[in-house]
Design a protein around this motif. Sequence first.
Motif, short mmCIF file in Angstrom:
data_model
loop_
_atom_site.label_atom_id
_atom_site.label_comp_id
_atom_site.label_asym_id
_atom_site.label_seq_id
_atom_site.Cartn_x
_atom_site.Cartn_y
_atom_site.Cartn_z
N PHE A 6 0.84 -1.18 0.00
CA PHE A 6 0.00 0.00 0.00
C PHE A 6 0.88 1.24 0.00
O PHE A 6 1.79 1.38 0.80
CB PHE A 6 -0.90 -0.01 1.24
CG PHE A 6 -1.75 1.23 1.35
CD1 PHE A 6 -2.83 1.41 0.50
CD2 PHE A 6 -1.46 2.21 2.28
CE1 PHE A 6 -3.62 2.55 0.60
CE2 PHE A 6 -2.25 3.34 2.38
CZ PHE A 6 -3.33 3.51 1.53
N ASN A 7 0.60 2.13 -0.93
CA ASN A 7 1.34 3.39 -1.04
C ASN A 7 0.34 4.52 -0.89
O ASN A 7 -0.45 4.78 -1.81
CB ASN A 7 2.06 3.45 -2.39
CG ASN A 7 2.88 4.71 -2.56
OD1 ASN A 7 2.60 5.73 -1.96
ND2 ASN A 7 3.89 4.62 -3.40
N PRO A 8 0.34 5.23 0.26
CA PRO A 8 -0.66 6.28 0.48
C PRO A 8 -0.61 7.39 -0.56
O PRO A 8 -1.64 7.92 -0.97
CB PRO A 8 -0.32 6.83 1.86
CG PRO A 8 0.65 5.90 2.47
CD PRO A 8 1.24 5.07 1.38
N GLN A 13 -3.23 10.04 -5.19
CA GLN A 13 -3.19 10.48 -6.58
C GLN A 13 -4.23 9.73 -7.41
O GLN A 13 -4.89 10.32 -8.26
CB GLN A 13 -1.79 10.28 -7.18
CG GLN A 13 -1.64 10.80 -8.59
CD GLN A 13 -1.91 12.30 -8.69
OE1 GLN A 13 -1.39 13.08 -7.91
NE2 GLN A 13 -2.73 12.70 -9.66
N ALA A 14 -4.38 8.44 -7.13
CA ALA A 14 -5.37 7.65 -7.86
C ALA A 14 -6.78 8.17 -7.59
O ALA A 14 -7.61 8.23 -8.49
CB ALA A 14 -5.25 6.18 -7.48
N LEU A 18 -9.19 9.53 -10.33
CA LEU A 18 -10.50 8.91 -10.47
C LEU A 18 -11.59 9.97 -10.53
O LEU A 18 -12.47 9.92 -11.39
CB LEU A 18 -10.75 7.94 -9.31
CG LEU A 18 -12.12 7.27 -9.28
CD1 LEU A 18 -12.33 6.42 -10.53
CD2 LEU A 18 -12.26 6.43 -8.02
N LYS A 19 -11.52 10.93 -9.65
CA LYS A 19 -12.53 12.00 -9.63
C LYS A 19 -12.52 12.77 -10.95
O LYS A 19 -13.58 13.06 -11.52
CB LYS A 19 -12.26 12.95 -8.46
CG LYS A 19 -13.31 14.02 -8.31
CD LYS A 19 -13.13 14.79 -7.02
CE LYS A 19 -14.15 15.86 -6.87
NZ LYS A 19 -15.31 15.49 -6.11
N LYS A 20 -11.33 13.07 -11.46
CA LYS A 20 -11.21 13.79 -12.73
C LYS A 20 -11.81 12.96 -13.88
O LYS A 20 -12.55 13.48 -14.71
CB LYS A 20 -9.74 14.11 -13.00
CG LYS A 20 -9.52 14.89 -14.26
CD LYS A 20 -8.05 15.18 -14.47
CE LYS A 20 -7.83 15.86 -15.80
NZ LYS A 20 -6.42 16.04 -16.12
N LYS A 21 -11.48 11.68 -13.91
CA LYS A 21 -11.98 10.80 -14.98
C LYS A 21 -13.50 10.66 -14.89
O LYS A 21 -14.19 10.64 -15.92
CB LYS A 21 -11.34 9.41 -14.90
CG LYS A 21 -9.84 9.39 -15.10
CD LYS A 21 -9.46 9.62 -16.52
CE LYS A 21 -7.93 9.52 -16.66
NZ LYS A 21 -7.49 9.90 -17.98
N ILE A 93 -7.06 1.86 -6.00
CA ILE A 93 -7.49 2.42 -4.72
C ILE A 93 -7.85 1.33 -3.72
O ILE A 93 -7.56 1.44 -2.54
CB ILE A 93 -8.68 3.39 -4.93
CG1 ILE A 93 -8.20 4.63 -5.71
CG2 ILE A 93 -9.30 3.80 -3.61
CD1 ILE A 93 -9.30 5.51 -6.21
N SER A 94 -8.48 0.26 -4.22
CA SER A 94 -8.95 -0.78 -3.30
C SER A 94 -7.89 -1.75 -2.89
O SER A 94 -6.80 -1.76 -3.12
CB SER A 94 -10.11 -1.55 -3.90
OG SER A 94 -9.75 -2.14 -5.13
#
Length: 94
Positions: A6-8, A13-14, A18-21, A93-94
């Motif tokens: 896991f990389n916070p 950033q993801a 995701l929100k932008k996409k 993200i998951s």
Amino acid sequence: MKKREFNPTESLQAKKDLKKKEQELELIEGKILELEEKKKNLEAQMADSEVYEDSEKLSHINQDYNKLKENEAKLNTDWETLVEEIGQLQETIS
């Protein structure tokens, strides 16, 4: 298969990506709906006997209709690409 650590920072950033996409997807869906409405309008005009009998007017409507179909095809391709990208980001993200 090795599980990724896991990389916070990567996750944050993801989430931003995701929100932008998702916003881009919403815009494209709106444009597709708009094009579909315009196509229906042109189809109705083409079915009108007065337009059908006026070859010049029919030609212009056909040109507009074909442009809309081309734009719609491009938007559908963009939509499919965004859906794939969103799926990948959700996995990250998951």
